[in-house]
Scaffold this active site. Structure first.
Site: not given
Length: 724
Positions: A246, A472-473, A595, A598, A671
């Site tokens: 983060f 973690g994305t 995207i 998804p 973000e």
């Protein structure tokens, strides 16, 4: 499938839902994080932090500690290796906190003053807690309040435009039929990722190897090399799995301390920060005081927009929370002014935290827009649509794509916005007052130079190597899909290796820029490999590696405003007798380009919206004015949203094609999910109660105080009568 021209034949991997490639390893415990990787002869370091906010170290009484069982060394300013912090790295000059143990000065509570190294972590902790450090204390100043002395305007840098101005602001405000002039505040907030910061350093074959939890292994490797005056080729940093970052997991003191200890002891040393220490040395979101002035015609068209932000920096390093910068993108006005100012205090240096600037900035700007809509008697969505700019409001540059209105239209349809009675304080359900609110969201979608390599293996598979970071994305999975389409093969034939500094320079995982930057490098390398295979003739299609460097490509991009956009919707229930605020519904609709996955994209957006809810109602770090340190610097004292606080959150997107984009329209989404949520919730609380909250978090005590200060219906009637 391949073609002789090297043109990719789409296999359809991008745009389809794929489970995380490493998901099974993570849920079964097979995935090892930086603090879990085993090493022979491993020693453990425990950081000792200052307990005073300002002063000098008089003595580190290490003799008694060195006699304790298992203790190997006590490093401090009197005996630690020297480092050189006078360099400019990938993201600028490092915070001086990284140059640990170089002098006897203490600029804030939590400053590293010693490292105790022992055979076990238990022995290191016991000895660290027994270490006596004596100080000569000096008066400190940690008080942050509006317009306080010492606030200044920073100088512009490549990463900061402190102030922008267009038109005659005061004249336009004076000529406006409707004016909003309000002050908003947001508190100090902390990342507190699930996995603490951890690093293990060792010397192996003349190379420094570091296993770390970070957002960019090459970034960390280069800065460690510069700090310790090493050949960059002699430093290798790996960060296979990261349990959240983060913005906080860049170059931090624990890495430097681990390298120092490994150098002194000539054995592997691991340093893991405690949760308490993470509140001091890994950065945080600065508190802000923001003033927003909006002037509009009676029909809601903005004539003047003024967004001013004041935030905190430390006395040793400048960091600016660019909260006012969001106004430079969202709305046009005849006169436009934004400015970000800072005040240096005896506190740790703030840093990037998910949606830095935009998260607190959107609370102020989008609350003010709601107040303007109320004064104009307009629907909040209609007001925003009326002030939709055709180009960058300040820059004048064209948008690569901008579908904010489509987000509001789709969100309003799904949320049932048309059935909303705009008058506040009318809906109730038992003891609960009900309200709904909305807010706009935006976040930049940048791109940075990166390198990648793609190899055709003998077994018909392909290996991609890139110094990306999966914090973690789901980046590892997204890059697999992107590579599969670029190579025109099934995703199962692609293996992506990441987070190893030996793979070369690449953008860090931050600023919603990682995936877009890495994707371009992977696509370029894959295209080059396809060309090589097509020209190979009788050469077997294996063992061939193609490499890319997108520096020139990035440099040739035409200037545009490149951003993701979104519309947030919230429904809340407020109990004015207890002050409790419950969020019942959250809906976010986004325009975020193409995207890639998804499944993981929705997870990112929902995660960001959850954090926005937490920001609105819970999170606030309190600094004690007497000691200069935090009150309750742990996850008991620092409150955040728990499962019971979070409703079912819906996140979706509208089509957002990006014409002529060399990366296929891929934007950043990490973000934008948090942006606008706090404002939407605050606007919903106003709609429920008729009381405007301009200070976060909206705690029960603040709701009760506001309710008690609100005039009764009888008082209002009496005042109206007296005016008549």
């Amino acid at each position: 499938m391949t073609t002789t021209t090297g043109t990719p034949v789409t296999t359809g991997a991008v745009g389809t839902a794929h489970s995380r490639i490493e998901g099974r390893d993570k849920v079964t415990g097979a995935a090892r994080y930086a603090g879990e990787i085993p090493f022979a002869d491993l020693a453990h370091g425990w950081m000792v932090a200052s307990t005073v906010a300002r002063g000098r170290i008089l003595a580190v009484e290490d003799a008694p500690v060195l006699a304790m069982p298992g203790v190997l060394a006590v490093l401090h300013h009197g005996n630690a290796p020297r480092v050189d912090a006078e360099f400019i790295g990938q993201l600028g000059q490092p915070d001086p906190v990284m140059a640990a143990f170089q002098h006897d000065r203490v600029p804030f509570v939590g400053w590293p003053v010693a490292l105790v190294v022992a055979e076990t972590s238990e022995q290191a902790r016991e000895a660290a807690e027994a270490l006596v450090v004596r100080y000569d204390t000096e008066p400190h100043d940690v008080a942050f309040y509006p317009d306080r002395p010492g606030t200044y305007l920073p100088e512009n840098t490549p990463m900061l435009t402190a102030e922008t101005a267009k038109g005659d602001l005061e004249a336009e405000l004076a000529a406006s039929a409707v004016v909003v002039d309000a002050r908003y505040t947001t508190p100090e907030e902390h990342h507190s990722s699930m996995e603490p910061h951890a690093a293990t350093a060792r010397w192996e074959g003349g190379r420094l190897e570091v296993h770390d939890s970070n957002q960019g292994s090459k970034w960390v490797a280069d800065e460690l090399a510069a700090l310790f005056s090493l050949d960059p080729a002699s430093v290798r940093v790996r960060s296979e799995h990261v349990g959240g970052a983060f913005g906080s997991k860049g170059v931090r003191p624990h890495q430097v301390l681990a390298v120092m200890a490994a150098t002194v002891l000539d054995r592997p040393v691991r340093v893991v920060l405690t949760r308490h220490q993470m509140f001091s040395v890994v950065g945080y979101r600065s508190p802000t005081v923001q003033r927003v002035r909006l002037g509009a015609d009676a029909d809601g068209r903005l004539r003047g927009l003024d967004h001013q932000s004041q935030s905190v920096t430390s006395t040793v390093f400048e960091f600016v929370e660019q909260s006012a910068s969001i106004a430079r993108i969202l709305y046009g006005a005849d006169a436009h002014h934004t400015v970000n100012r800072v005040v240096p205090l005896d506190v740790p240096t703030p840093t990037w935290m998910r949606a830095p600037g935009e998260a607190p900035g959107s609370f102020a700007l989008e609350s003010a827009m709601d107040e303007l809509a109320e004064k104009c008697g307009m629907d909040p969505i209609a007001l925003r649509a009326r002030n939709e700019p055709g180009a960058g409001p300040v820059s004048g540059l064209p948008f690569s794509s901008r579908n904010l209105n489509a987000c509001f239209q789709e969100g309003a349809r799904r949320f049932g916005w048309a059935d909303r009675d705009p008058r506040p304080g009318l809906r109730s359900e038992g003891r609960w007052l009900l309200g709904t609110g909305t807010a706009a969201a935006t976040y930049p979608s940048g791109v940075a130079p990166s390198t990648a390599a793609v190899t055709a293996e003998a077994d018909g598979t392909y290996t991609v190597r890139i110094t990306a970071a999966d914090v973690g994305t789901g980046a590892r999975t997204a890059l697999t899909q992107i590579a599969a389409d670029a190579l025109s093969v099934a995703a199962e034939r692609v293996r992506v290796r990441i987070a190893d500094s030996d793979f070369g320079p690449a953008m860090v995982a931050g600023g919603s820029t990682g995936t877009r930057s890495w994707a371009w490098a992977v696509m370029a390398a894959a295209g080059e490999l396809r060309e090589q295979l097509a020209l190979g003739g009788d050469v077997p299609p294996q063992g061939i590696t193609a490499r890319s460097n997108t520096a020139e490509l990035v440099g040739s991009l035409p200037p545009k405003e490149r951003h993701s956009f979104g519309a947030q919707f919230a429904e809340v229930a407020v109990d004015v007798s207890s002050g409790e605020v419950r969020v019942r519904r959250l809906l976010g609709i986004f325009a975020a380009g193409r995207i890639v996955n998804p499944l993981t994209a929705r997870s990112q957006l929902v995660g960001g919206m959850t954090w926005g809810l937490s920001m609105a109602l819970h999170e606030e770090a309190i600094r004690d004015q007497v000691s200069g340190g935090h009150i309750g610097a742990d996850l008991a004292g620092y409150h955040f949203a728990a499962n019971a606080d979070v409703p079912l959150i819906e996140a979706d997107w509208v089509d957002d094609p990006v014409p002529d984009d060399p990366v296929g329209g891929i934007k950043g989404i990490g973000e934008i999910g948090i942006v606008g949520v706090a404002a939407a919730i605050a606007n919903a609380v106003w709609h429920a109660t008729g009381v405007r909250h301009r200070d976060l978090p909206i705690r029960p005590a603040r709701v009760l105080l506001a309710a008690s200060a609100r005039p009764s219906d009888e008082q209002v009637a009496s005042e109206d009568g007296s005016r008549a």
